[in-house]
Design a protein around this motif. Structure first.
Motif, mmCIF file in Angstrom:
data_model
loop_
_atom_site.group_PDB
_atom_site.id
_atom_site.type_symbol
_atom_site.label_atom_id
_atom_site.label_comp_id
_atom_site.label_asym_id
_atom_site.label_seq_id
_atom_site.Cartn_x
_atom_site.Cartn_y
_atom_site.Cartn_z
ATOM 1 N N SER A 150 29.348 0.344 32.142
ATOM 2 C CA SER A 150 30.025 1.546 32.034
ATOM 3 C C SER A 150 31.573 1.157 32.781
ATOM 4 O O SER A 150 32.440 1.490 32.243
ATOM 5 C CB SER A 150 29.330 2.983 32.798
ATOM 6 N N MET B 191 34.424 -1.565 33.663
ATOM 7 C CA MET B 191 34.818 -2.951 33.038
ATOM 8 C C MET B 191 34.525 -3.946 33.817
ATOM 9 O O MET B 191 34.360 -4.930 33.517
ATOM 10 C CB MET B 191 36.478 -2.661 32.857
ATOM 11 N N TYR C 186 37.647 6.690 33.501
ATOM 12 C CA TYR C 186 37.725 5.986 34.790
ATOM 13 C C TYR C 186 37.314 4.535 34.824
ATOM 14 O O TYR C 186 37.969 3.648 35.155
ATOM 15 C CB TYR C 186 37.648 6.945 35.878
ATOM 16 N N PHE C 187 36.127 4.513 34.256
ATOM 17 C CA PHE C 187 35.479 3.101 34.462
ATOM 18 C C PHE C 187 36.014 2.208 33.576
ATOM 19 O O PHE C 187 35.815 1.042 33.894
ATOM 20 C CB PHE C 187 33.890 3.639 34.436
ATOM 21 N N ARG C 188 36.601 2.520 32.317
ATOM 22 C CA ARG C 188 36.972 1.689 31.473
ATOM 23 C C ARG C 188 38.388 1.029 31.856
ATOM 24 O O ARG C 188 38.997 0.300 31.307
ATOM 25 C CB ARG C 188 37.194 2.248 30.114
ATOM 26 N N THR D 192 39.297 0.501 35.379
ATOM 27 C CA THR D 192 39.505 0.006 36.792
ATOM 28 C C THR D 192 40.112 -1.233 36.817
ATOM 29 O O THR D 192 40.577 -1.604 37.907
ATOM 30 C CB THR D 192 37.976 -0.183 37.308
#
Lengths: 228, 152
Positions: A172, A174, B27-29, B31
């Protein structure tokens, strides 16, 4: 029975059976250390293969991972990802708010520890087999198509007496996604959708609560309930 | 001629698109957004504090923001950053109007990326609060030593 009565089904399938499979499926995180035969895995992937996809793009690709070292590496990535995320939640006090209803301090401390250390996702390493659902990016609806395939696979696993769990922790974020892609040698033009842990269940979790139908169904427009 | 709003509008549209695609998980994509930029800079330091100061200096010199500061909690894990007059604030203003919560802070991403890369500490943004009225953002992050899991 004519085709009109059972659609394209080649034989009668009871609606209750299908709903039973859907309603009794659980996310299984503890597995018996028992070999899962290839024939069963093939049935699971066959279920994925028959999922719908936009333009019949069939973006899904499956990597069957049994190698203990590869599973450990995936488990480590998952554990670290979850650990970071839940540590942030803990130190801002949001985790304490989320668990406000849990009154037993011992249980609460145990739950916090499991989340903060990332242990909540580390079971991935102990799954007898992991099917990593990947997808080709050169299609229009990559995430939707692949999610539908994953759900088909989970239902088939359950129907075969196996447990499964979607574990997105290694992909999930990157920062973790990059590590997972490298580990599994995913080429450009493809992505990992999710590892799917599979094995014979060694636990029997209770069903998680579901929102009542009347809360999630609207008629004709968002927010409009029947009779209004 | 491209006016000063061009990049603001492009970044806004991309952020909005990602949010509508992934929801809170956007958000997680995001970082690693800022990684390429900070990789071209010379950042020094042997501790989280030194790396933060080095990043702050670079950001001020590059006019990314007018000022930045931070404080730590008593555990030394939760860092609260305050960024003033950051160049991303105008993007956040339109996102807010469109109902998209702040979920990317490129300057903090860069700092955290460098802490992770240079001294191998685990890092995570906990939350971002934008105060448009006085031109500042509060970003809370955790920085900590993460034990590697052991498997039997």
């Amino acid at each position: 029975m004519g085709m009109g009565e059972r659609g394209f089904l080649s034989r009668e399938v009871k609606m209750d059976d299908l709903l039973e499979i859907m309603k009794t499926r659980r996310s299984i995180r503890r597995y018996k250390q028992k070999h899962v035969p290839d024939e069963l895995l093939e049935k699971i992937m066959e279920a994925g293969r028959w999922s719908p996809s936009g333009d019949n793009g069939q973006p899904w690709r499956f990597i069957v991972v049994r190698d203990p070292e590869a599973k450990k590496a995936l488990g480590k990535i998952a554990t670290e990802g979850s650990g970071r995320r839940f540590t942030a939640e803990y130190f801002t006090g949001r985790m304490q708010e989320r668990f406000e209803g849990l009154k037993d301090p011992e249980k609460k401390a145990k739950a916090f520890k499991k989340l903060i250390t990332g242990e909540v996702s580390s079971f991935l390493a102990n799954a007898p087999v992991i099917i990593v659902v990947c997808a080709k990016l050169d299609v229009w609806d990559v995430s939707y198509d692949s999610a539908m395939a994953t759900q088909n696979m989970q239902l088939m696993a359950h129907a075969l007496g196996l447990g499964s769990c979607v574990v997105v922790a290694p992909v999930s974020d990157m920062r973790d996604d990059i590590k997972t892609m490298k580990l599994l040698k995913i080429p450009h033009g493809y992505k990992v959708i999710t590892p799917l842990a599979i094995g014979y269940p060694d636990e029997r979790p209770n069903p998680r609560p579901r929102l009542p139908l009347e809360e999630i169904i609207f008629y004709e427009e968002f927010g409009k309930r029947r009779g209004k | 001629m491209i006016d000063s709003y061009y990049f603001r509008d492009i970044v806004f549209a991309l952020e909005k698109a990602l949010y509508y695609e992934r929801g809170r998980g956007a958000y997680f994509r995001a970082t690693l957004i800022g990684k390429e930029f900070i990789d071209r800079k010379s950042i020094e330091g042997n501790t989280a504090e030194e790396i933060i100061e080095s990043c702050f200096n670079m950001m001020r010199e590059d006019h990314m923001m007018k000022n930045a500061s931070y404080k730590k909690d008593e555990n030394g894990t939760l860092f609260t950053f305050e960024m003033r007059d950051c160049m991303h604030l105008p993007v956040e203003a339109i996102l807010e109007e469109e109902g998209v919560p702040a979920y990317i802070c490129p300057p903090i991403n860069m700092i955290l990326y460098k802490i992770r890369e240079m001294i191998d500490l685990a890092v995570e943004i906990a939350d971002i609060t934008v105060h448009q009225d006085d031109g500042r953002c509060i970003v809370r992050v955790v920085v900590f030593k993460q034990d590697s899991p052991e498997y039997t």
